[in-house]
Enzyme design. Sequence first.
Site, PDB file in Angstrom:
ATOM      1  N   TYR A 237       0.883  -8.701   2.683  1.00 22.69           N
ATOM      2  CA  TYR A 237      -0.556  -8.713   2.929  1.00 22.69           C
ATOM      3  C   TYR A 237      -1.254  -8.752   1.572  1.00 22.69           C
ATOM      4  O   TYR A 237      -0.637  -8.509   0.536  1.00 22.69           O
ATOM      5  CB  TYR A 237      -0.993  -7.464   3.682  1.00 22.69           C
ATOM      6  CG  TYR A 237      -0.532  -7.378   5.122  1.00 22.69           C
ATOM      7  CD1 TYR A 237      -0.041  -8.500   5.815  1.00 22.69           C
ATOM      8  CD2 TYR A 237      -0.594  -6.180   5.818  1.00 22.69           C
ATOM      9  CE1 TYR A 237       0.370  -8.410   7.134  1.00 22.69           C
ATOM     10  CE2 TYR A 237      -0.188  -6.080   7.143  1.00 22.69           C
ATOM     11  CZ  TYR A 237       0.290  -7.192   7.795  1.00 22.69           C
ATOM     12  OH  TYR A 237       0.694  -7.100   9.097  1.00 22.69           O
ATOM     13  N   SER A 238      -2.557  -9.026   1.579  1.00 24.43           N
ATOM     14  CA  SER A 238      -3.260  -9.061   0.294  1.00 24.43           C
ATOM     15  C   SER A 238      -3.179  -7.704  -0.402  1.00 24.43           C
ATOM     16  O   SER A 238      -3.107  -7.638  -1.630  1.00 24.43           O
ATOM     17  CB  SER A 238      -4.712  -9.495   0.471  1.00 24.43           C
ATOM     18  OG  SER A 238      -5.397  -8.646   1.362  1.00 24.43           O
ATOM     19  N   GLU A 239      -3.166  -6.614   0.375  1.00 25.55           N
ATOM     20  CA  GLU A 239      -2.898  -5.290  -0.197  1.00 25.55           C
ATOM     21  C   GLU A 239      -2.153  -4.398   0.785  1.00 25.55           C
ATOM     22  O   GLU A 239      -2.276  -4.555   2.005  1.00 25.55           O
ATOM     23  CB  GLU A 239      -4.189  -4.565  -0.619  1.00 25.55           C
ATOM     24  CG  GLU A 239      -4.746  -4.984  -1.958  1.00 25.55           C
ATOM     25  CD  GLU A 239      -5.909  -5.939  -1.845  1.00 25.55           C
ATOM     26  OE1 GLU A 239      -6.340  -6.474  -2.884  1.00 25.55           O
ATOM     27  OE2 GLU A 239      -6.369  -6.181  -0.710  1.00 25.55           O
ATOM     28  N   THR A 240      -1.391  -3.469   0.231  1.00 25.39           N
ATOM     29  CA  THR A 240      -0.731  -2.397   0.971  1.00 25.39           C
ATOM     30  C   THR A 240      -1.074  -1.100   0.261  1.00 25.39           C
ATOM     31  O   THR A 240      -1.068  -1.038  -0.974  1.00 25.39           O
ATOM     32  CB  THR A 240       0.796  -2.591   0.988  1.00 25.39           C
ATOM     33  OG1 THR A 240       1.108  -3.806   1.688  1.00 25.39           O
ATOM     34  CG2 THR A 240       1.502  -1.431   1.672  1.00 25.39           C
TER      35      THR A 240
ATOM     36  N   HIS B 115     -11.171  -3.337   0.876  1.00 23.64           N
ATOM     37  CA  HIS B 115     -10.657  -3.212   2.240  1.00 23.64           C
ATOM     38  C   HIS B 115      -9.501  -2.219   2.343  1.00 23.64           C
ATOM     39  O   HIS B 115      -9.341  -1.575   3.388  1.00 23.64           O
ATOM     40  CB  HIS B 115     -10.312  -4.597   2.826  1.00 23.64           C
ATOM     41  CG  HIS B 115      -8.909  -5.022   2.752  1.00 23.64           C
ATOM     42  ND1 HIS B 115      -8.348  -5.611   1.636  1.00 23.64           N
ATOM     43  CD2 HIS B 115      -7.908  -4.972   3.683  1.00 23.64           C
ATOM     44  CE1 HIS B 115      -7.088  -5.910   1.894  1.00 23.64           C
ATOM     45  NE2 HIS B 115      -6.791  -5.527   3.113  1.00 23.64           N
TER      46      HIS B 115
END
Length: 304
Positions: A44-47, A76
């Site tokens: 994902y774009s971030e974790t 986010h």
Amino acid sequence: MQRRYITVDVFTDRAFGGNQLAVVLDAGGLSTAQMQAIATEFNYSETTFVLPPRDKANDAEVRIFTPVREIPFAGHPNVGTAFVLATIAKEPKPRLLFEEKAGLVPVDIVREQGRVVSTELTAPQPLSRFAQLSAAEVAACISLTADEIKTDRHAPQVVGVGTPFLVAELHSRDALKRARPDAAAFGKILPRDGAFSVWFYTRDVPASEAPCERQARMFMRGASGLVEDPATGSATVAAAALFADLDPTRDGELKLTVGQGFDMGRPSLLQTRVRKQDGKTVSAHVGGSCVQMMEGTFRLAGEG
């Protein structure tokens, strides 16, 4: 050791919209290298990884990873992590305090009929304005022409309130839709003053995309090259702080609804507000709705 995770779609009120986030709830004992590997695996774009707070007055230490690196602050991931923790909490709180690399991040919780419906973060740092770039440089990064970059309100500039981004305005919604990342130009122009990504927007928003007052897109480096982010809270709140800094309003609250992800099939709505007093920004905020998607557990090979 079984580690629990929950995934959410952030800045949306419907499944399969907004920006995906994985929240690893039992991150104690993981090394930085392991966190990075897990974030790359989720892709994902971030974790985010939730750890016990260093200061008991706060609620958690939160570390944030893209598929390729750790970052000090992001939008986010804070909105989504707060949503997850508030949803599973036994004792509801109106605000959570997260310890992050960029500083202490407060996130307010909005409930309706006892259910968490949205969260809103306060940026951990005041607005910083760094290098200005030419219209031609930005245009090269996003495969447009220099005359499609709008510079009368502000030049393309690296700005941040915790994490820096290159922010630029386009003349038209059509140009925003046609933009494509150019790897060669990215490699020449970025990073610049800590900015690895380009967040660009237009005020030319059709009535059909209301309630958006701006439409934006963001190109960033992912594990397999340049990718697009469907909702970037940290860039949006930095841009909102920039807009407020340029606004002649001396006192009051400036609110803005920003759309992102519309051109990639994951529409997102980001609600920003910036408070000003005596001509100076007092605080900058961004928030929105979230939808829980999946949950499960995993065990790393070699762990007990």
